[in-house]
Design a protein around this motif. Sequence first.
Motif, short mmCIF file in Angstrom:
data_model
loop_
_atom_site.label_atom_id
_atom_site.label_comp_id
_atom_site.label_asym_id
_atom_site.label_seq_id
_atom_site.Cartn_x
_atom_site.Cartn_y
_atom_site.Cartn_z
N GLN A 1 -3.55 7.54 9.80
CA GLN A 1 -4.38 6.51 9.15
C GLN A 1 -3.69 5.92 7.93
O GLN A 1 -4.11 4.90 7.39
N PHE A 2 -2.60 6.56 7.49
CA PHE A 2 -1.86 6.04 6.34
C PHE A 2 -0.69 5.16 6.77
O PHE A 2 0.06 4.67 5.94
N ALA B 1 -5.03 2.88 0.77
CA ALA B 1 -4.04 2.68 1.85
C ALA B 1 -4.56 3.15 3.20
O ALA B 1 -4.05 2.75 4.25
N LYS B 2 -5.58 3.99 3.17
CA LYS B 2 -6.08 4.59 4.40
C LYS B 2 -6.74 3.53 5.27
O LYS B 2 -7.56 2.76 4.78
N ILE C 1 5.15 9.60 7.99
CA ILE C 1 4.23 8.94 7.07
C ILE C 1 4.87 8.76 5.68
O ILE C 1 5.45 9.70 5.15
N TYR D 1 0.84 -1.21 0.00
CA TYR D 1 0.00 0.00 0.00
C TYR D 1 0.87 1.26 0.00
O TYR D 1 0.52 2.27 -0.58
N GLU D 2 2.00 1.16 0.68
CA GLU D 2 2.88 2.33 0.79
C GLU D 2 3.42 2.78 -0.56
O GLU D 2 3.68 3.95 -0.78
N LEU E 1 1.24 5.28 -1.90
CA LEU E 1 1.35 6.56 -1.18
C LEU E 1 2.56 7.36 -1.68
O LEU E 1 2.51 8.59 -1.80
N GLU F 1 -4.31 6.50 -2.45
CA GLU F 1 -4.34 6.99 -1.05
C GLU F 1 -5.53 6.40 -0.31
O GLU F 1 -5.40 5.96 0.84
N LYS F 2 -6.65 6.38 -0.99
CA LYS F 2 -7.87 5.86 -0.37
C LYS F 2 -7.71 4.39 0.02
O LYS F 2 -8.12 3.96 1.09
N GLN G 1 -3.36 11.80 9.41
CA GLN G 1 -2.12 11.34 8.78
C GLN G 1 -1.76 9.91 9.19
O GLN G 1 -1.32 9.10 8.40
N ARG H 1 -5.89 0.73 6.37
CA ARG H 1 -5.82 -0.65 5.89
C ARG H 1 -5.74 -1.61 7.06
O ARG H 1 -5.32 -1.23 8.16
#
Length: 493
Positions: free
Chosen positions: A317-318, A472-473, A382, A130-131, A134, A469-470, A315, A475
């Motif tokens: 949340q990522f 990864a949020k 982050i 996921y990163e 980002l 981004e969505k 923040q 997760r």
Amino acid sequence: MVNINYTPTLAIIENSMKIVKRVLKFIAIFIGIFLIFIAIVVFVDKQNTNYLKVKNIKFANNNSFLITNVNIIPMNQDTILVDKMVYIKDGLINNIADNIKIKDVEIINAKNKYLTPGLIDMHVHIWDRYELGLYLSNGVTAVRNLWGMPMHLRLKEDINNDEIISPMFFTTGPKLTGPEFIGDDNLQLVNPTEAKEKVISYKKRGYDFIKTYYGLTEDIFDAVIEQATISDMDIVAHPSQKVPYSYHFNPQIKSIEHTEEIIQQPLNYKLDSLKLKEVINNFAKSKHSYFSPTLTVYNNIYQMLIDDNILESEQLQFMNPLIKRVDSKAQFERWYTTKLRDSSIVKVIKTQHDFHLKIIDKLHETGVTFICGTDAGIGVTIPGFSIHQELAFYKEAGLSNYEVLKTATINASKTHSIMNNMGTIEVGKVANLILVDNNPLSNLSGLQNPSTVFIKGRKLNRKTLDSFEKQAKNRNNLIASAVRYLENLIIEK
Ligand SMILES: [Zn+2]
């Protein structure tokens, strides 16, 4: 007579054997189920990031474009090439000119926009896929991972085989430290022979660089450098406290990490301007090493101290959930309790951060080459977003916007020969580019939220980047992340 006694004993033995067998069978079944469970968890986590898979993304098939009317910030010289055309062919920059005539290629009209090389973060810690989204979303098109594990070798393979859309990915092996135990996040070397074996094995297994860590003793460090030179492996050094700071000015060590280490070692934990002069002079005498300041991760201690709700911030949340639950929480609690005991710590940390800016300014005057590194992925730093903070700190320290941008582009690309094909907008370079609405040389904040990111010539628009981004949020891959970490402890130790 003998037989009478013998028979019951045999029966007892046979019976207990049966019980042992049953227990073993039960254990085997339990382990089997557990391993299947782990395999499923890891598999599902990988499936959940299928949105990064090249074959699942329609537009990923195309890596040839003609960008027209664009203002280019090439980064190999301090200039803007106004109103140009850039032809990207098969993922590479093929031509840059006032006018390019080419047929059958998608045209992108970039009138009034600015094209810069994609950003490079030279100090990150990656925990999951996921990163990667980002980083891309923030204009980061290459990362150097500084805590290598088996998961990173698999990730690197998928990225290099072009299976997933990702920043270009480079990784060190596990962090190498000395005989003294300083936690499970590094590999303890006990003697020079073992050090050499590890360097050879990391090269063979596909790690790109060697990372040395703060407990390395001189004899073992010498062995690491010797073998790294023979094996042609660049070293990235988190300075070791067991050798003099100037020991790290070695041609095999391509970058030295962390500004706070200058205070903790040669300045002996004091903000001593006079002693700093000596350190700066030593840097001036050495032309070898690049320096990665990682100002953000230290400043984030201050951010934790002034924001009691930082763990609940948007923040965070990522952040990878394992890191958030373990590392972010532990760091926050450590500083929170310190503050409760002695509130002056807030000022102490802030003052040290300000001193870091002064160090950067002095190193800059001396002509030290900086490479942008954030230490993203641990604490509350982050992935992706933090690069803009890091760049802003270099500006605050006294670098010009052009010099700041160099740290995350051309300077980064010059650090290791395997990264030389990126970092500038020149014919022949890989088309890792970002398109932004405002001139970043006037204001660096223009680099945030790029309208388009090109990765190996593939075009990602803002809508796609926002969707990364969505995804990864918040997760939910705590167990999968823990499994990968455990795998590292079992395999690399
Ligand atoms: Zn780090």
